[in-house]
Motif scaffolding. Structure first.
Motif, PDB file in Angstrom:
ATOM      1  N   ILE A 202      -2.725   4.621  -6.459  1.00 13.33           N
ATOM      2  CA  ILE A 202      -2.630   5.689  -7.455  1.00 13.33           C
ATOM      3  C   ILE A 202      -2.475   7.048  -6.780  1.00 13.33           C
ATOM      4  CG2 ILE A 202      -3.873   6.843  -9.327  1.00 13.33           C
ATOM      5  CD1 ILE A 202      -5.279   4.221  -9.882  1.00 13.33           C
ATOM      6  N   LEU A 203      -3.275   7.275  -5.754  1.00 10.21           N
ATOM      7  CA  LEU A 203      -3.242   8.569  -5.062  1.00 10.21           C
ATOM      8  C   LEU A 203      -1.898   8.822  -4.406  1.00 10.21           C
ATOM      9  CD1 LEU A 203      -4.714  11.105  -3.943  1.00 10.21           C
ATOM     10  CD2 LEU A 203      -5.450   9.683  -2.022  1.00 10.21           C
ATOM     11  N   PHE A 204      -1.378   7.824  -3.682  1.00 10.42           N
ATOM     12  CA  PHE A 204      -0.154   8.034  -2.911  1.00 10.42           C
ATOM     13  C   PHE A 204       1.071   8.171  -3.808  1.00 10.42           C
ATOM     14  CE2 PHE A 204      -2.294   5.668   0.784  1.00 10.42           C
ATOM     15  CZ  PHE A 204      -2.854   6.859   1.222  1.00 10.42           C
ATOM     16  N   GLU A 205       1.036   7.570  -4.980  1.00 12.19           N
ATOM     17  CA  GLU A 205       2.175   7.749  -5.881  1.00 12.19           C
ATOM     18  C   GLU A 205       2.275   9.175  -6.390  1.00 12.19           C
ATOM     19  OE1 GLU A 205       2.715   5.105  -9.051  1.00 12.19           O
ATOM     20  OE2 GLU A 205       3.584   3.560  -7.769  1.00 12.19           O
ATOM     21  N   LYS A 206       1.170   9.920  -6.306  1.00  7.74           N
ATOM     22  CA  LYS A 206       1.171  11.292  -6.797  1.00  7.74           C
ATOM     23  C   LYS A 206       1.411  12.309  -5.691  1.00  7.74           C
ATOM     24  CE  LYS A 206       0.303  10.233 -11.060  1.00  7.74           C
ATOM     25  NZ  LYS A 206       1.320  10.471 -12.102  1.00  7.74           N
ATOM     26  N   VAL A 207       0.901  12.054  -4.490  1.00  9.83           N
ATOM     27  CA  VAL A 207       0.904  13.126  -3.493  1.00  9.83           C
ATOM     28  C   VAL A 207       1.551  12.747  -2.175  1.00  9.83           C
ATOM     29  CG1 VAL A 207      -1.155  14.163  -4.487  1.00  9.83           C
ATOM     30  CG2 VAL A 207      -1.417  12.470  -2.683  1.00  9.83           C
ATOM     31  N   ASP A 208       1.651  11.478  -1.819  1.00 13.78           N
ATOM     32  CA  ASP A 208       2.103  11.107  -0.481  1.00 13.78           C
ATOM     33  C   ASP A 208       3.094   9.965  -0.591  1.00 13.78           C
ATOM     34  OD1 ASP A 208       2.495  10.677   2.162  1.00 13.78           O
ATOM     35  OD2 ASP A 208       0.410  10.314   2.691  1.00 13.78           O
ATOM     36  N   THR A 209       4.369  10.292  -0.583  1.00 15.48           N
ATOM     37  CA  THR A 209       5.394   9.254  -0.682  1.00 15.48           C
ATOM     38  C   THR A 209       5.597   8.525   0.630  1.00 15.48           C
ATOM     39  OG1 THR A 209       7.080  10.926  -0.207  1.00 15.48           O
ATOM     40  CG2 THR A 209       6.596  10.480  -2.518  1.00 15.48           C
ATOM     41  N   ASN A 210       5.237   9.131   1.758  1.00 13.63           N
ATOM     42  CA  ASN A 210       5.438   8.481   3.051  1.00 13.63           C
ATOM     43  C   ASN A 210       4.521   7.277   3.226  1.00 13.63           C
ATOM     44  OD1 ASN A 210       7.362  10.394   3.823  1.00 13.63           O
ATOM     45  ND2 ASN A 210       5.803  11.793   4.607  1.00 13.63           N
ATOM     46  N   SER A 211       3.302   7.355   2.723  1.00 13.55           N
ATOM     47  CA  SER A 211       2.342   6.258   2.873  1.00 13.55           C
ATOM     48  C   SER A 211       2.383   5.281   1.710  1.00 13.55           C
ATOM     49  CB  SER A 211       0.916   6.817   3.015  1.00 13.55           C
ATOM     50  OG  SER A 211       0.813   7.677   4.124  1.00 13.55           O
ATOM     51  N   LEU A 212       3.213   5.558   0.694  1.00 10.68           N
ATOM     52  CA  LEU A 212       3.228   4.701  -0.485  1.00 10.68           C
ATOM     53  C   LEU A 212       3.718   3.298  -0.155  1.00 10.68           C
ATOM     54  CD1 LEU A 212       2.865   4.359  -3.513  1.00 10.68           C
ATOM     55  CD2 LEU A 212       5.176   5.278  -3.834  1.00 10.68           C
ATOM     56  N   ALA A 213       4.757   3.189   0.669  1.00 17.66           N
ATOM     57  CA  ALA A 213       5.292   1.873   1.007  1.00 17.66           C
ATOM     58  C   ALA A 213       4.260   1.040   1.764  1.00 17.66           C
ATOM     59  CB  ALA A 213       6.560   2.022   1.840  1.00 17.66           C
ATOM     60  N   ARG A 214       3.490   1.658   2.637  1.00 15.20           N
ATOM     61  CA  ARG A 214       2.490   0.918   3.415  1.00 15.20           C
ATOM     62  C   ARG A 214       1.359   0.410   2.520  1.00 15.20           C
ATOM     63  NH1 ARG A 214       0.965   4.705   8.391  1.00 15.20           N
ATOM     64  NH2 ARG A 214      -0.488   2.982   8.736  1.00 15.20           N
ATOM     65  N   ILE A 215       0.935   1.227   1.558  1.00 17.34           N
ATOM     66  CA  ILE A 215      -0.156   0.768   0.693  1.00 17.34           C
ATOM     67  C   ILE A 215       0.342  -0.288  -0.274  1.00 17.34           C
ATOM     68  CG2 ILE A 215       0.089   2.432  -1.196  1.00 17.34           C
ATOM     69  CD1 ILE A 215      -3.176   1.336   0.550  1.00 17.34           C
ATOM     70  N   VAL A 216       1.608  -0.218  -0.700  1.00 19.17           N
ATOM     71  CA  VAL A 216       2.171  -1.266  -1.548  1.00 19.17           C
ATOM     72  C   VAL A 216       2.239  -2.579  -0.775  1.00 19.17           C
ATOM     73  CG1 VAL A 216       4.276  -2.007  -2.727  1.00 19.17           C
ATOM     74  CG2 VAL A 216       3.431   0.305  -3.043  1.00 19.17           C
ATOM     75  N   MET A 217       2.578  -2.509   0.511  1.00 21.78           N
ATOM     76  CA  MET A 217       2.614  -3.718   1.341  1.00 21.78           C
ATOM     77  C   MET A 217       1.218  -4.317   1.489  1.00 21.78           C
ATOM     78  SD  MET A 217       4.889  -5.516   2.957  1.00 21.78           S
ATOM     79  CE  MET A 217       4.179  -7.143   2.858  1.00 21.78           C
ATOM     80  N   ARG A 218       0.216  -3.457   1.650  1.00 20.26           N
ATOM     81  CA  ARG A 218      -1.165  -3.942   1.726  1.00 20.26           C
ATOM     82  C   ARG A 218      -1.556  -4.655   0.439  1.00 20.26           C
ATOM     83  NH1 ARG A 218      -3.905  -4.563   6.524  1.00 20.26           N
ATOM     84  NH2 ARG A 218      -3.128  -2.984   7.963  1.00 20.26           N
ATOM     85  N   ARG A 219      -1.183  -4.077  -0.668  1.00 15.96           N
ATOM     86  CA  ARG A 219      -1.530  -4.700  -1.956  1.00 15.96           C
ATOM     87  C   ARG A 219      -0.805  -6.028  -2.122  1.00 15.96           C
ATOM     88  NH1 ARG A 219      -0.689  -1.907  -7.938  1.00 15.96           N
ATOM     89  NH2 ARG A 219      -1.710  -3.569  -9.121  1.00 15.96           N
ATOM     90  N   LEU A 220       0.452  -6.070  -1.722  1.00 18.27           N
ATOM     91  CA  LEU A 220       1.225  -7.304  -1.853  1.00 18.27           C
ATOM     92  C   LEU A 220       0.662  -8.406  -0.969  1.00 18.27           C
ATOM     93  CD1 LEU A 220       3.729  -8.722  -3.017  1.00 18.27           C
ATOM     94  CD2 LEU A 220       5.048  -7.761  -1.115  1.00 18.27           C
ATOM     95  N   GLU A 221       0.210  -8.072   0.231  1.00 16.94           N
ATOM     96  CA  GLU A 221      -0.322  -9.082   1.151  1.00 16.94           C
ATOM     97  C   GLU A 221      -1.599  -9.725   0.627  1.00 16.94           C
ATOM     98  OE1 GLU A 221      -0.764  -6.966   4.773  1.00 16.94           O
ATOM     99  OE2 GLU A 221       1.297  -7.314   5.445  1.00 16.94           O
ATOM    100  N   HIS A 222      -2.291  -9.057  -0.272  1.00 16.71           N
ATOM    101  CA  HIS A 222      -3.541  -9.613  -0.804  1.00 16.71           C
ATOM    102  C   HIS A 222      -3.325 -10.534  -1.993  1.00 16.71           C
ATOM    103  CE1 HIS A 222      -6.970  -7.784   1.362  1.00 16.71           C
ATOM    104  NE2 HIS A 222      -6.095  -6.840   1.658  1.00 16.71           N
TER     105      HIS A 222
ATOM    106  N   ALA B 113       8.333  -7.946   2.813  1.00 21.47           N
ATOM    107  CA  ALA B 113       8.332  -8.085   1.351  1.00 21.47           C
ATOM    108  C   ALA B 113       9.195  -9.262   0.925  1.00 21.47           C
ATOM    109  CB  ALA B 113       8.833  -6.788   0.713  1.00 21.47           C
ATOM    110  N   MET B 114      10.340  -9.449   1.587  1.00 19.38           N
ATOM    111  CA  MET B 114      11.195 -10.595   1.278  1.00 19.38           C
ATOM    112  C   MET B 114      10.462 -11.912   1.533  1.00 19.38           C
ATOM    113  SD  MET B 114      14.128 -11.734   0.307  1.00 19.38           S
ATOM    114  CE  MET B 114      15.120 -10.239   0.374  1.00 19.38           C
ATOM    115  N   LEU B 115       9.768 -12.020   2.642  1.00 13.30           N
ATOM    116  CA  LEU B 115       9.051 -13.252   2.964  1.00 13.30           C
ATOM    117  C   LEU B 115       7.906 -13.498   1.983  1.00 13.30           C
ATOM    118  CD1 LEU B 115       8.955 -12.916   6.852  1.00 13.30           C
ATOM    119  CD2 LEU B 115      10.406 -14.406   5.501  1.00 13.30           C
ATOM    120  N   CYS B 116       7.213 -12.435   1.575  1.00 15.12           N
ATOM    121  CA  CYS B 116       6.155 -12.594   0.567  1.00 15.12           C
ATOM    122  C   CYS B 116       6.742 -13.069  -0.763  1.00 15.12           C
ATOM    123  CB  CYS B 116       5.417 -11.276   0.380  1.00 15.12           C
ATOM    124  SG  CYS B 116       4.428 -10.753   1.796  1.00 15.12           S
ATOM    125  N   HIS B 117       7.895 -12.546  -1.115  1.00 14.84           N
ATOM    126  CA  HIS B 117       8.532 -12.946  -2.373  1.00 14.84           C
ATOM    127  C   HIS B 117       8.956 -14.415  -2.324  1.00 14.84           C
ATOM    128  CE1 HIS B 117      11.025 -11.074  -5.884  1.00 14.84           C
ATOM    129  NE2 HIS B 117      10.105 -11.925  -6.293  1.00 14.84           N
TER     130      HIS B 117
END
Length: 834
Positions: A387-407, A467-471
């Protein structure tokens, strides 16, 4: 020369610090006692602004107490003078080393002086003038030194660069003090002596931190007269040094957090506190559970502040400069207050510590299950950061999305639903999410797709690949084989995975293996066999899946290699059951290999096995003189293979269905029913291959009755064999029979057929050589399903068409005309080196 540069005697140097620590400890212990019961002891670090009140107290004291007080005051003055002499001695040594351009020893002595000064400043003392004089001397040596760094040796050159960076930072930090010192050094020294003059007073018990309501910065006075920001800066400066007590630093930061009032102050303290907690466990294998839970709660508090107070932003910017000693609030010229820090690094470290703790626990004990329960609050923290990175930090957004996907990509739908519902509950009480990913909680497939599509559109190739491999893994886990296969083939990952890092190769191996299990559950035996064949040919299944360390026979891993390999191991709850995987592969090999062996008359062709691991086990079983009842999974499959060769398909079916490992596979009854049907069909094929030479005609109804198949299914099997030219026969539908044609090849025809086989083998070898030689040209980029990624140039298109032409006959084609060559893995995990 100033009095601060006088060299003291050796004996005084050795005893100064010990006497000082003894007096200070005596002061701290006596400060906890009531003043009216016990006479005051020790030295105080307070300034001498209240000397008049002290004189009034002395008048009321007895004469013996006055003499005792004056004696203690003299001892404190002697302790301070020895400390100053020690500093002056070190400064004199630095002056001598500067004259000889000995930057290595200069750096060491300066570090020693800095440690002593910082230790006293932490007790509330001001900056000593001797330290400013040393900084000024070293800075002047940089400006006046005509010798180039290239003429220095390696050690001196490194030390020169190190101390130059330190001095530049200190000159910038103490710019005001240096300016005052340069204007009048004697006045600065006199002010320092007045501020550090020992004074005795009765000190009543007081808490560690006392609120200072009148402070302009809204923070709190802590310790002996210093502000909290000053204490925080001192602790940050001492971080990473050997003499720093990390436990004491953590306790001080906890006190600072309790008294912090403004959002800016709490953010600053939380950033320092979380970093310090991570630094404590540098020597242990993993962070303790209590410490991890504490860090997780503090990180949640930090995220909550940053989400609710949008005018404060934590950014990863080393060039960001601001006054760390003052409170900062949003202003008209600065509506957003930017603070140095890294939230994504905290998330990564917290997740890594959780994984490391699972790796070091016994997976068969209750402690592992209890620890696994902490994944739900960890996932909630990751979603808050999302939630935080979607509002203020676009550079770290992809990394946190990857963390969420891996879980969530490797978990069943029911588990993902529980995690998402817990996040929804935690957010409903405090935060209203506005980003689209949380609007898809009811559909796990849509959530996974949304996260993956977001990563497909990023500029980071590593995140796109993972992300492709997770999908692909998610589709395979939910029995969507063709979707996952097409997605994997369109990405061209089987051709380029050998260039990826080790963890990405492990993810590729897991995705391919799960795809093979999906094909097996769906009844696609040939696809399952070709997908799983490559990984079982290596005989390193556990190592390639990061589920065990490979034990080499003649070579041993170095401690560094073994440590790195163990750090890559997957937690036990993410393991793919290797026994179930082996059972699926061997059963698939049996259903593919046994009919093939029955169709070959030439011994030379029989030695050409499709599945070498299965053929090796089968030959070993054939050499056994006595065969007992089957015990393991391999024994069941080998005896079932021999029964299928002999035409005893019912015995083969009973042996395969009696394997207990099928209970671990979802939809066990459906899988057993599918295996029974496939055994009947392959039994019919094996029978026709073996005995077709002895018949002129065969009734379809009789064949169907013999193998308990419907006439329609038996007719379908025979028709496919005729169409693929596996048997020389024709189908008489009016009579319901199969008419066999005896075709005897002449010597010339046999030689021509052998020549054609050898040419086909040579063509395959040339194709493989061409792929290896031109892999760099064909693997310049990874095309993605949404059309992103580099496109092939004319040369690459010609190479691809030539490669497809040389591959010749036999490849399977999936949906959309995509080639699915035998052995999906291709280069599966082969590039992994220990």
């Amino acid at each position: 020369m100033s009095r601060f540069f006088r060299r003291g005697s050796d004996s005084s140097d050795e005893s100064s610090s010990s006497e000082e620590e003894e007096l200070l400890s005596q002061d701290e212990s006596d400060n906890q006692k009531p003043a009216k019961d016990i006479p005051p002891r020790g030295c105080s670090d307070e300034s001498s602004d209240e000397s008049e009140s002290d004189d009034d107290d002395d008048k009321s004291e007895p004469e013996a107490d006055k003499h005792e007080k004056r004696g203690r005051e003299k001892n404190c003055e002697k302790c301070r003078d020895k400390r100053l002499e020690e500093w002056a001695s070190i400064a004199s040594v630095i002056e001598q080393k500067l004259k000889g351009h000995d930057w290595h020893n200069t750096n060491n002595e300066f570090d020693k002086l800095t440690r002593l000064v910082v230790r006293q400043m932490a007790l509330g003392e001001p900056l000593p003038p001797v330290y400013l004089q040393v900084i000024k001397s070293i800075d002047g040596a940089f400006n006046s030194d005509k010798e180039k760094p290239a003429k220095l040796d390696a050690a001196n050159a490194r030390s020169l660069n190190t101390i130059r960076q330190k001095i530049r930072k200190l000159v910038k930090e103490y710019e005001t003090q240096l300016q005052k010192y340069n204007e009048d050094p004697e006045a600065f020294a006199s002010a320092y002596l007045a501020a550090t003059k020992p004074k005795l007073e009765r000190i009543a018990p007081r808490p560690v931190a006392t609120p200072d309501v009148d402070a302009d910065d809204g923070f709190t006075t802590v310790g002996k007269g210093g502000k909290a920001y000053s204490t925080l800066a001192t602790l940050n400066e001492a971080r990473g040094k050997k003499s720093t007590d990390r436990g004491e630093t953590t306790r001080v930061l906890e006190q600072l957090l309790k008294v912090a009032r403004t959002p800016y102050g709490r953010i600053r303290v939380l950033l320092a506190l979380i970093s310090t907690r991570f630094d404590i466990n540098t020597s242990t294998s993993h962070m303790s559970n209590d410490a991890w839970i504490q860090v997780q709660s503090e990180l949640n508090e930090l995220l909550n502040i940053l989400i609710t107070e949008r005018q404060y932003v934590v950014v990863e910017d080393d060039t960001l400069e601001y006054d760390e000693m003052a409170e900062r609030v949003p202003r008209a010229d600065e509506p957003v207050v930017r603070i140095r820090g890294s939230i994504i690094m905290f998330i990564d470290r917290l997740d890594e510590e959780f994984t490391r703790s699972l790796q070091n626990l016994d997976p068969h004990g209750t402690e592992y299950v209890d620890r696994l329960k902490d994944e739900k609050p960890l996932y909630e923290t990751i979603c808050w950061a999302h939630i935080l990175f979607e509002k203020v930090d676009t550079n770290s957004l992809a990394r946190i999305v990857m963390r969420r996907l891996e879980h969530i990509y490797s978990k069943p739908t029911a588990v993902v639903t529980i995690l998402e519902n817990s996040v929804k509950t935690s957010l409903a009480s405090s935060i209203t999410p506005t980003f689209p990913s949380l609007a898809l909680l009811s559909d796990t497939a849509a959530l996974i797709r949304a996260l993956c599509v977001h990563l497909y559109q990023t500029e980071y190739s590593l995140l796109r690949t993972r992300a492709m491999l997770c999908h692909v893994y998610f589709h395979a886990l939910h029995n969507r084989f063709h979707t996952g296969r097409d997605l994997l083939l369109m990405s061209h990952l089987p051709e380029t995975i050998h260039n990826a890092d080790v963890m990405t190769q492990i993810m590729f191996n897991r995705a391919v293996v799960q795809l093979g299990l999906c094909a097996f559950r769906s009844g696609l035996i040939k696809e399952a066999h070709s997908t799983l064949q490559d990984i079982f040919t290596t005989q390193r299944v556990k190592e390639l899946l990061a589920q065990g360390v490979h034990q080499q026979r003649y070579t041993a891993l170095t401690p560094e290699q073994e440590k790195a390999e163990r750090a890559r191991q997957m937690p036990f709850h993410m393991h793919i059951n290797t026994e179930l995987l082996e059972a699926a592969f061997l059963v698939s090999s049996m259903l593919v290999e046994i009919p093939l062996l029955a169709s070959i008359d030439n011994e030379e062709q029989k030695r050409k096995a499709i599945s070498k691991p299965f053929r090796r086990l089968l030959d070993f079983a054939d050499r056994q003189v006595f065969t007992g009842p089957p015990e393991s999974t391999r024994d069941h499959i080998m005896q079932a293979s021999r029964a299928l060769q002999d035409g005893e398909w019912e015995k083969c079916k009973d042996l395969i269905q009696s394997i207990k490992i099928w209970s671990l596979m979802p939809e066990e009854a459906t899988v057993k029913e599918m295996l029974a049907k496939r055994i009947q069909e392959e039994g019919l094929r094996t029978y026709l291959f073996t005995y077709s030479a002895y018949y002129t005609t065969a009734s379809l109804s009789s064949l169907a009755k013999s193998f308990c198949l419907p006439v329609r299914s038996a007719t379908s099997v025979v028709s496919k064999m005729i169409w693929n030219e596996e048997i020389a026969a024709s189908l008489d539908q009016s009579a319901g029979t199969v008419v066999f044609h005896r075709v005897e090849l002449s010597r010339v025809q046999q030689l021509a057929q052998n020549l054609a086989d050898r040419v086909s083998q040579l063509s395959e070898q040339n194709t493989k050589a061409l792929d290896q030689k031109l892999s760099a040209a064909t693997a310049s980029g990874v095309p993605w399903p949404d059309g992103r990624g580099p496109t092939e140039n004319t040369e690459q298109q010609q190479v691809r068409r030539e490669r497809d032409r040389l591959r010749g006959r036999g490849p399977l084609r999936g949906a959309r005309g995509i080639r699915f060559d035998q052995g999906l893995g291709g280069r599966i995990g082969g590039a992994i080196q220990s």
